[in-house]
Design a protein around this motif. Structure first.
Motif, mmCIF file in Angstrom:
data_model
loop_
_atom_site.group_PDB
_atom_site.id
_atom_site.type_symbol
_atom_site.label_atom_id
_atom_site.label_comp_id
_atom_site.label_asym_id
_atom_site.label_seq_id
_atom_site.Cartn_x
_atom_site.Cartn_y
_atom_site.Cartn_z
ATOM 1 N N HIS A 157 -21.163 -5.627 -15.121
ATOM 2 C CA HIS A 157 -19.767 -5.404 -14.743
ATOM 3 C C HIS A 157 -19.500 -5.862 -13.308
ATOM 4 O O HIS A 157 -18.412 -6.368 -13.000
ATOM 5 C CB HIS A 157 -19.410 -3.929 -14.914
ATOM 6 C CG HIS A 157 -19.658 -3.435 -16.307
ATOM 7 N ND1 HIS A 157 -20.696 -2.591 -16.616
ATOM 8 C CD2 HIS A 157 -19.027 -3.693 -17.484
ATOM 9 C CE1 HIS A 157 -20.681 -2.334 -17.903
ATOM 10 N NE2 HIS A 157 -19.676 -2.988 -18.452
ATOM 11 N N GLU A 158 -20.479 -5.699 -12.429
ATOM 12 C CA GLU A 158 -20.311 -6.187 -11.057
ATOM 13 C C GLU A 158 -20.188 -7.710 -11.050
ATOM 14 O O GLU A 158 -19.374 -8.268 -10.304
ATOM 15 C CB GLU A 158 -21.489 -5.739 -10.201
ATOM 16 C CG GLU A 158 -21.578 -4.233 -9.976
ATOM 17 C CD GLU A 158 -22.780 -3.855 -9.125
ATOM 18 O OE1 GLU A 158 -23.564 -4.770 -8.773
ATOM 19 O OE2 GLU A 158 -22.941 -2.658 -8.833
ATOM 20 N N ALA A 189 -17.419 -9.997 -2.707
ATOM 21 C CA ALA A 189 -17.339 -10.601 -4.043
ATOM 22 C C ALA A 189 -17.933 -12.002 -4.033
ATOM 23 O O ALA A 189 -18.608 -12.409 -4.987
ATOM 24 C CB ALA A 189 -15.883 -10.644 -4.517
ATOM 25 N N LEU A 196 -12.514 -11.930 -9.692
ATOM 26 C CA LEU A 196 -11.871 -11.939 -8.381
ATOM 27 C C LEU A 196 -11.904 -13.342 -7.780
ATOM 28 O O LEU A 196 -10.899 -13.811 -7.246
ATOM 29 C CB LEU A 196 -12.567 -10.948 -7.446
ATOM 30 C CG LEU A 196 -11.991 -10.820 -6.039
ATOM 31 C CD1 LEU A 196 -10.512 -10.440 -6.092
ATOM 32 C CD2 LEU A 196 -12.774 -9.783 -5.239
ATOM 33 N N ASP A 200 -16.699 -8.603 -12.440
ATOM 34 C CA ASP A 200 -15.634 -8.325 -11.468
ATOM 35 C C ASP A 200 -15.607 -9.375 -10.368
ATOM 36 O O ASP A 200 -14.530 -9.828 -9.954
ATOM 37 C CB ASP A 200 -15.828 -6.936 -10.852
ATOM 38 C CG ASP A 200 -15.456 -5.815 -11.819
ATOM 39 O OD1 ASP A 200 -14.725 -6.096 -12.789
ATOM 40 O OD2 ASP A 200 -15.899 -4.672 -11.599
ATOM 41 N N SER A 201 -16.779 -9.762 -9.858
ATOM 42 C CA SER A 201 -16.809 -10.754 -8.786
ATOM 43 C C SER A 201 -16.305 -12.100 -9.291
ATOM 44 O O SER A 201 -15.578 -12.809 -8.578
ATOM 45 C CB SER A 201 -18.227 -10.896 -8.221
ATOM 46 O OG SER A 201 -19.121 -11.445 -9.175
ATOM 47 N N LYS A 224 -9.611 -5.442 -18.650
ATOM 48 C CA LYS A 224 -11.041 -5.142 -18.592
ATOM 49 C C LYS A 224 -11.328 -3.967 -19.523
ATOM 50 O O LYS A 224 -10.930 -2.839 -19.251
ATOM 51 C CB LYS A 224 -11.461 -4.804 -17.164
ATOM 52 C CG LYS A 224 -11.251 -5.942 -16.177
ATOM 53 C CD LYS A 224 -11.660 -5.517 -14.762
ATOM 54 C CE LYS A 224 -11.405 -6.617 -13.749
ATOM 55 N NZ LYS A 224 -11.792 -6.192 -12.371
ATOM 56 N N TYR A 274 -14.315 -2.343 -20.403
ATOM 57 C CA TYR A 274 -15.737 -2.204 -20.107
ATOM 58 C C TYR A 274 -16.305 -0.924 -20.705
ATOM 59 O O TYR A 274 -15.669 0.130 -20.675
ATOM 60 C CB TYR A 274 -15.973 -2.147 -18.599
ATOM 61 C CG TYR A 274 -15.698 -3.418 -17.840
ATOM 62 C CD1 TYR A 274 -15.504 -4.636 -18.497
ATOM 63 C CD2 TYR A 274 -15.635 -3.422 -16.442
ATOM 64 C CE1 TYR A 274 -15.251 -5.799 -17.784
ATOM 65 C CE2 TYR A 274 -15.391 -4.580 -15.720
ATOM 66 C CZ TYR A 274 -15.187 -5.768 -16.394
ATOM 67 O OH TYR A 274 -14.947 -6.913 -15.691
#
Length: 495
Positions: A326-327, A308, A334, A330-331, A348, A350
């Protein structure tokens, strides 16, 4: 067209000039009439300074592939064009907007070099003050922007350190306990080996051990009530079969997915006199499997955190590429989980079917960081409990990324200023006022997208719109370092 010193002297910009100065302006400049249409285009070399004598003028800025109107005026004396000519080649001398007229319009037109000369000769102190203000503001903005990035990095580093510490500490504890359990298992195995067990019995014990390990790997997740009931059943069975410390062994067996039926199979496979020893040995087997699972989970968590961090920083990625937003989201979430805390629920929402977008991922992560940070601050200012919802959806030829919080909202009287540099509603020392300014530059100038805010108490939404296709090179607007004045409200595109 002829230039009349009396006519241009009536314009508010020149009304304090002497007859000699007005005569020089007329001698070096000109009066020019433009029919409806464009006068100059954004990004072209800034060759002239324009002052409107009569007519209607419209100024626009390029946002993505669209020209967005920022000013429309019929007031005599309004001016535009090479306004930074007095700075010389220290800044790019290009038009920072486009100008057109909607009716026949007359301008007093002064060449950029003449404008620079009269500024330096007639107003040397004012020119120095304006120069200092311009470069001082740019340097201050750059320095504070860098400080904001460093503060964000420090906050992220602290959060990442906290997140890494938990699984690392768990792995260390599990390793120490595992070493102890393996030592006891060796001792128990030695005791069993010294007993009068037939090869068949030992083989049966080893087979039971293998089956036990398999069951641990497939252990179901029980509710607290289910686990408590099963522990009582297992404890009763162990007590009925004279197994010492049954109350201590039962929770371990239940956690591993073992029940009374499994214990009955063990009892049927071995003689009654060796059942306690067999149960103790299998208990160590279960404990070691659980500890290894814990170590595996902890190290996997650490690996995910490192991934991440790499995803967030984009250190090993191309600066501009097609990405799954989305990646990135998310990172960022996090990395900021420590700052978000447990009292704020993150939802979330999405649209996983949304397409990837061409982008500068590291800079988009900075936008997400700023928007999440503002949402967390807003929720904390309202008591510290609330919901942060991150939503994505396709909107025609663009991707919508929305950050919604349940904070107190943004007052209507300051809503139009939140994207201005150095404007902040946070207390002194808690905000630089550049987070949304930087976000605006990244979304609008670099990605040709839009950023918009809607806010009422309990429901504030920052909406980012990103094009699904890369813009043509000729559509690129001026680099954000070259933009001197900007109308941020013009970039807000309602969804």
């Amino acid at each position: 067209m002829p230039c009349s010193p009396g006519e241009i002297g009536a314009l508010f910009l020149f009304e304090k000039l002497s007859p000699e100065q007005l005569g020089r302006l007329c001698a070096e400049g000109r009066v020019e009439k433009f029919d409806p249409g464009p006068v100059y285009a954004e990004g072209d070399p800034a060759t002239c300074f324009y002052v409107m004598i009569e007519g209607t003028v419209v100024l626009s800025r390029r946002v993505g592939g669209d020209d967005v109107e920022v000013v429309r005026s019929s007031q005599r004396g309004v001016y535009s064009g090479a306004m930074q000519a007095y700075l010389g080649d220290r800044v790019p001398q290009v038009y920072t907007n486009s100008m057109r007229v909607t009716e026949p319009t007359r301008f007093f037109v002064l060449p950029a070099q003449s404008f620079a000369d009269v500024m330096q000769e007639w107003f040397p102190m004012a020119a120095h003050l304006l120069e200092g203000l311009f470069f001082g503001t740019k340097n201050t903005q750059r320095a504070i922007g860098q400080r904001e990035r460093l503060l964000a990095l420090g906050s992220l580093s602290a959060g990442l350190t906290h997140e890494l510490n938990n699984p690392a500490a768990a792995a260390v504890r599990a390793t120490a306990t595992l070493r102890e359990r393996v030592a006891k298992m060796r001792h128990k195995l030695a005791v069993i080996a010294q007993g009068s067990y037939s090869p068949e019995t030992l083989a049966e014990l080893i087979e039971i051990q293998e089956r036990t390990a398999e069951r641990v790997a497939k252990a179901p997740v029980l509710s607290p009530l289910e686990a408590s009931d099963r522990e009582d059943e297992v404890t009763d069975w162990l007590d009925d079969h004279d197994i010492p410390d049954g109350w201590r062994i039962a929770p371990t067996f239940v956690q591993a997915g073992l029940d009374v039926d499994w214990l009955e199979q063990v009892a049927a496979a071995v003689a009654a006199d060796i059942l306690p020893g067999a149960i103790g040995w299998l208990n160590y087997t279960v404990e070691t499997e659980l500890l290894m699972d814990e170590i595996g989970d902890s190290t996997t968590r650490i690996s995910h955190l490192v991934d991440a961090a790499k995803q967030y920083s984009q250190l090993d990625r191309a600066p501009y590429r097609v990405v799954d937003v989305h990646e990135l989201l998310d990172s960022t979430l996090l990395m900021l989980s420590g700052k978000i805390g447990r009292r704020i629920e993150v939802v979330k929402d999405y649209d996983r079917g949304a397409p990837k977008v061409p982008a500068y991922p590291a800079e988009l992560n900075q936008v997400w960081t700023n928007l999440v940070d503002n949402a967390v601050f807003a929720i904390n200012s309202a008591g510290g409990e609330g919901t942060l919802t991150v939503r994505t959806a396709r909107e025609a030829d663009r991707l919508l990324v929305e950050f919604r919080d349940t904070g107190p909202g943004i007052p209507a009287d300051v809503r139009d200023r939140i994207f201005d540099p150095f404007f902040t509603t946070k207390p002194v020392g808690e905000g630089t006022g550049l987070g949304l300014d930087i976000s605006w530059r990244i979304v609008v100038n670099k990605h040709h997208g839009g950023i918009h805010v809607e806010s009422v108490p309990g429901d504030t939404r920052f909406q980012v719109l990103l094009p699904l296709t890369a813009p043509d090179p000729e559509d690129d607007g001026p680099d954000d370092e070259n933009v001197i004045t900007e109308d941020r409200a013009s970039a807000e595109e309602p969804v």
